[in-house]
Scaffold this motif. Structure first.
Motif, PDB file in Angstrom:
ATOM      1  N   VAL A  56       0.854  -1.172   0.000  1.00  7.64           N
ATOM      2  CA  VAL A  56       0.000   0.000   0.000  1.00  7.64           C
ATOM      3  C   VAL A  56       0.898   1.232   0.000  1.00  7.64           C
ATOM      4  CG1 VAL A  56      -1.746   1.285   1.304  1.00  7.64           C
ATOM      5  CG2 VAL A  56      -1.793  -1.211   1.282  1.00  7.64           C
ATOM      6  N   TYR A  57       0.560   2.193  -0.827  1.00  6.80           N
ATOM      7  CA  TYR A  57       1.359   3.412  -0.927  1.00  6.80           C
ATOM      8  C   TYR A  57       0.510   4.604  -0.504  1.00  6.80           C
ATOM      9  CZ  TYR A  57       4.192   0.306  -3.737  1.00  6.80           C
ATOM     10  OH  TYR A  57       4.940  -0.749  -4.160  1.00  6.80           O
ATOM     11  N   PHE A  58       1.149   5.575   0.102  1.00  5.92           N
ATOM     12  CA  PHE A  58       0.443   6.784   0.474  1.00  5.92           C
ATOM     13  C   PHE A  58       1.419   7.944   0.418  1.00  5.92           C
ATOM     14  CE2 PHE A  58       2.228   5.100   4.338  1.00  5.92           C
ATOM     15  CZ  PHE A  58       2.662   6.210   5.031  1.00  5.92           C
ATOM     16  N   THR A  59       0.877   9.116   0.458  1.00  7.74           N
ATOM     17  CA  THR A  59       1.709  10.316   0.420  1.00  7.74           C
ATOM     18  C   THR A  59       1.284  11.251   1.536  1.00  7.74           C
ATOM     19  OG1 THR A  59       2.521  12.091  -0.988  1.00  7.74           O
ATOM     20  CG2 THR A  59       0.217  11.520  -1.229  1.00  7.74           C
ATOM     21  N   HIS A  60       2.208  12.050   1.993  1.00  8.50           N
ATOM     22  CA  HIS A  60       1.891  13.084   2.983  1.00  8.50           C
ATOM     23  C   HIS A  60       1.444  14.313   2.200  1.00  8.50           C
ATOM     24  CE1 HIS A  60       3.670  11.140   6.571  1.00  8.50           C
ATOM     25  NE2 HIS A  60       4.405  10.546   5.665  1.00  8.50           N
ATOM     26  N   ASN A  61       0.221  14.744   2.455  1.00  7.70           N
ATOM     27  CA  ASN A  61      -0.251  15.922   1.743  1.00  7.70           C
ATOM     28  C   ASN A  61      -0.910  16.899   2.699  1.00  7.70           C
ATOM     29  OD1 ASN A  61      -2.952  15.136   2.113  1.00  7.70           O
ATOM     30  ND2 ASN A  61      -3.020  14.089   0.167  1.00  7.70           N
ATOM     31  N   TYR A  62      -1.171  18.070   2.180  1.00  2.13           N
ATOM     32  CA  TYR A  62      -1.792  19.134   2.962  1.00  2.13           C
ATOM     33  C   TYR A  62      -2.765  19.866   2.052  1.00  2.13           C
ATOM     34  CZ  TYR A  62      -2.238  23.234   5.980  1.00  2.13           C
ATOM     35  OH  TYR A  62      -2.729  24.229   6.784  1.00  2.13           O
ATOM     36  N   LEU A 122       3.045  24.517   9.563  1.00  3.94           N
ATOM     37  CA  LEU A 122       3.143  23.165   9.018  1.00  3.94           C
ATOM     38  C   LEU A 122       4.597  22.781   8.803  1.00  3.94           C
ATOM     39  CD1 LEU A 122       1.626  20.696   7.883  1.00  3.94           C
ATOM     40  CD2 LEU A 122       1.709  21.828   5.658  1.00  3.94           C
ATOM     41  N   LYS A 123       5.385  23.690   8.265  1.00  5.63           N
ATOM     42  CA  LYS A 123       6.804  23.425   7.991  1.00  5.63           C
ATOM     43  C   LYS A 123       7.549  23.108   9.290  1.00  5.63           C
ATOM     44  CE  LYS A 123      10.432  23.478   5.282  1.00  5.63           C
ATOM     45  NZ  LYS A 123      10.596  22.562   4.187  1.00  5.63           N
ATOM     46  N   GLU A 124       7.189  23.782  10.379  1.00  8.41           N
ATOM     47  CA  GLU A 124       7.818  23.530  11.675  1.00  8.41           C
ATOM     48  C   GLU A 124       7.509  22.119  12.181  1.00  8.41           C
ATOM     49  OE1 GLU A 124       6.348  26.653  14.187  1.00  8.41           O
ATOM     50  OE2 GLU A 124       7.393  28.205  13.029  1.00  8.41           O
ATOM     51  N   LYS A 125       6.301  21.635  11.902  1.00  6.55           N
ATOM     52  CA  LYS A 125       5.870  20.323  12.393  1.00  6.55           C
ATOM     53  C   LYS A 125       6.236  19.188  11.455  1.00  6.55           C
ATOM     54  CE  LYS A 125       1.508  21.230  13.122  1.00  6.55           C
ATOM     55  NZ  LYS A 125       0.107  21.123  13.527  1.00  6.55           N
ATOM     56  N   LYS A 126       6.055  19.405  10.170  1.00  2.35           N
ATOM     57  CA  LYS A 126       6.220  18.322   9.188  1.00  2.35           C
ATOM     58  C   LYS A 126       7.114  18.787   8.059  1.00  2.35           C
ATOM     59  CE  LYS A 126       1.836  16.177  10.096  1.00  2.35           C
ATOM     60  NZ  LYS A 126       1.711  14.802  10.188  1.00  2.35           N
ATOM     61  N   LYS A 127       8.161  18.055   7.843  1.00  2.00           N
ATOM     62  CA  LYS A 127       9.121  18.429   6.804  1.00  2.00           C
ATOM     63  C   LYS A 127       8.862  17.681   5.504  1.00  2.00           C
ATOM     64  CE  LYS A 127      11.931  20.581   9.818  1.00  2.00           C
ATOM     65  NZ  LYS A 127      11.357  21.783  10.282  1.00  2.00           N
ATOM     66  N   ASN A 128       8.082  16.607   5.567  1.00  2.00           N
ATOM     67  CA  ASN A 128       7.983  15.704   4.415  1.00  2.00           C
ATOM     68  C   ASN A 128       6.638  15.762   3.685  1.00  2.00           C
ATOM     69  OD1 ASN A 128       6.591  14.603   6.536  1.00  2.00           O
ATOM     70  ND2 ASN A 128       7.266  12.530   6.188  1.00  2.00           N
ATOM     71  N   ILE A 129       6.079  16.941   3.551  1.00  2.00           N
ATOM     72  CA  ILE A 129       4.842  17.096   2.783  1.00  2.00           C
ATOM     73  C   ILE A 129       5.194  16.949   1.305  1.00  2.00           C
ATOM     74  CG2 ILE A 129       2.968  18.667   2.149  1.00  2.00           C
ATOM     75  CD1 ILE A 129       2.782  17.652   5.029  1.00  2.00           C
ATOM     76  N   LEU A 130       4.574  15.980   0.635  1.00  2.00           N
ATOM     77  CA  LEU A 130       4.899  15.701  -0.763  1.00  2.00           C
ATOM     78  C   LEU A 130       3.928  16.339  -1.748  1.00  2.00           C
ATOM     79  CD1 LEU A 130       5.860  11.944  -0.389  1.00  2.00           C
ATOM     80  CD2 LEU A 130       7.370  13.921  -0.449  1.00  2.00           C
ATOM     81  N   GLU A 131       2.718  16.616  -1.282  1.00  2.00           N
ATOM     82  CA  GLU A 131       1.710  17.231  -2.148  1.00  2.00           C
ATOM     83  C   GLU A 131       0.985  18.317  -1.377  1.00  2.00           C
ATOM     84  OE1 GLU A 131       0.202  13.335  -4.677  1.00  2.00           O
ATOM     85  OE2 GLU A 131      -1.157  14.302  -3.275  1.00  2.00           O
ATOM     86  N   ILE A 132       0.696  19.398  -2.073  1.00  2.00           N
ATOM     87  CA  ILE A 132      -0.149  20.440  -1.505  1.00  2.00           C
ATOM     88  C   ILE A 132      -1.321  20.630  -2.454  1.00  2.00           C
ATOM     89  CG2 ILE A 132      -0.329  22.850  -0.819  1.00  2.00           C
ATOM     90  CD1 ILE A 132       2.588  22.703   0.035  1.00  2.00           C
ATOM     91  N   HIS A 133      -2.523  20.462  -1.916  1.00  2.00           N
ATOM     92  CA  HIS A 133      -3.755  20.624  -2.690  1.00  2.00           C
ATOM     93  C   HIS A 133      -4.330  21.999  -2.354  1.00  2.00           C
ATOM     94  CE1 HIS A 133      -4.216  16.280  -3.797  1.00  2.00           C
ATOM     95  NE2 HIS A 133      -3.280  16.229  -2.873  1.00  2.00           N
ATOM     96  N   ILE A 134      -4.603  22.781  -3.376  1.00  2.00           N
ATOM     97  CA  ILE A 134      -5.164  24.116  -3.178  1.00  2.00           C
ATOM     98  C   ILE A 134      -6.510  24.164  -3.908  1.00  2.00           C
ATOM     99  CG2 ILE A 134      -4.837  26.587  -3.529  1.00  2.00           C
ATOM    100  CD1 ILE A 134      -1.794  26.030  -3.708  1.00  2.00           C
ATOM    101  N   VAL A 135      -7.579  24.246  -3.143  1.00  2.00           N
ATOM    102  CA  VAL A 135      -8.917  24.332  -3.738  1.00  2.00           C
ATOM    103  C   VAL A 135      -9.775  25.290  -2.922  1.00  2.00           C
ATOM    104  CG1 VAL A 135      -8.928  22.066  -4.846  1.00  2.00           C
ATOM    105  CG2 VAL A 135      -9.716  22.280  -2.511  1.00  2.00           C
ATOM    106  N   GLY A 136     -10.737  25.874  -3.591  1.00  2.00           N
ATOM    107  CA  GLY A 136     -11.604  26.813  -2.897  1.00  2.00           C
ATOM    108  C   GLY A 136     -12.939  26.950  -3.582  1.00  2.00           C
ATOM    109  N   SER A 137     -13.222  28.159  -4.036  1.00  2.00           N
ATOM    110  CA  SER A 137     -14.556  28.457  -4.541  1.00  2.00           C
ATOM    111  C   SER A 137     -14.457  29.431  -5.709  1.00  2.00           C
ATOM    112  CB  SER A 137     -15.376  29.085  -3.416  1.00  2.00           C
ATOM    113  OG  SER A 137     -14.711  30.272  -2.969  1.00  2.00           O
ATOM    114  N   LEU A 138     -15.600  29.857  -6.186  1.00  2.00           N
ATOM    115  CA  LEU A 138     -15.654  30.878  -7.234  1.00  2.00           C
ATOM    116  C   LEU A 138     -15.928  32.212  -6.547  1.00  2.00           C
ATOM    117  CD1 LEU A 138     -17.800  28.988  -9.911  1.00  2.00           C
ATOM    118  CD2 LEU A 138     -15.364  28.769  -9.371  1.00  2.00           C
TER     119      LEU A 138
END
Length: 131
Positions: free
Chosen positions: A35-41, A80-96
Motif C-alpha cells: 500500500v502506498y500513500f503520500t503526505h499531503n496538505y 506546518l513546515k515547523e511540524k512536518k518536513k515531508n509534505i509531498l503534495e499540496i492541494h489548493i482548492v476553494g470556490s468561485l
C-alpha cells in the motif's frame, strides 16, 4: 455534454461492490499487497462562492463564508513546515470568489513552493480554472 465510452457506460451500471472487487484485483496485479500513500496538505482558501451548486456542502453565499488572506495562508504553511518536513503534495482548492484577483491565486502557489519547494502542487478544480 460529456461523451462516455462504452466501457465507462458499463462501469457506471455496475454495482459498487463489483466495481470495487475489479479495482482491487487490478491493484493487486500491479502492486501485490503493498500500500502506498503520500503526505499531503490541503489549503481551502475560500468558501465564498458565486455558484452555490446544490450538491456542494462547502460553498457559502458571498459575505457569509471565509476567505483566507495570503498572510493567513503563509502562517499556516510556516506552522506546518515547523511540524512536518515531508509534505509531498499540496492541494489548493476553494470556490468561485469574485473578490479575489488573479495574482492571489498565483501567490498561493508561490507560497506553497516557498515553504515546500519539493512538493507537487495540485491546485484548483476545473471549475475554478474555467471561472
Amino acid at each position: 455534454m460529456i461523451k462516455l465510452t462504452n466501457l465507462e457506460k458499463d462501469l457506471l451500471k455496475m454495482p459498487l461492490e463489483e466495481l470495487g472487487d475489479i479495482a482491487f484485483e487490478k491493484k493487486r496485479k500491479i502492486s501485490q499487497d503493498f500500500v502506498y500513500f503520500t503526505h499531503n496538505y490541503h489549503i481551502n482558501y475560500s468558501n465564498e462562492c458565486l455558484a452555490l451548486c446544490p450538491m456542494c456542502a462547502f460553498g457559502k453565499p458571498l459575505g457569509k463564508g471565509y476567505t483566507l488572506s495570503l498572510k493567513e495562508v503563509e502562517e499556516k504553511l510556516k506552522k506546518l513546515k515547523e511540524k512536518k518536513k515531508n509534505i509531498l503534495e499540496i492541494h489548493i482548492v476553494g470556490s468561485l470568489n469574485p473578490s479575489l484577483p488573479y495574482i492571489y491565486y498565483i501567490s498561493l502557489i508561490e507560497l506553497a513552493k516557498k515553504y515546500f519547494p519539493k512538493s507537487t502542487i495540485k491546485a484548483f478544480t476545473a471549475t475554478e480554472i474555467a471561472y
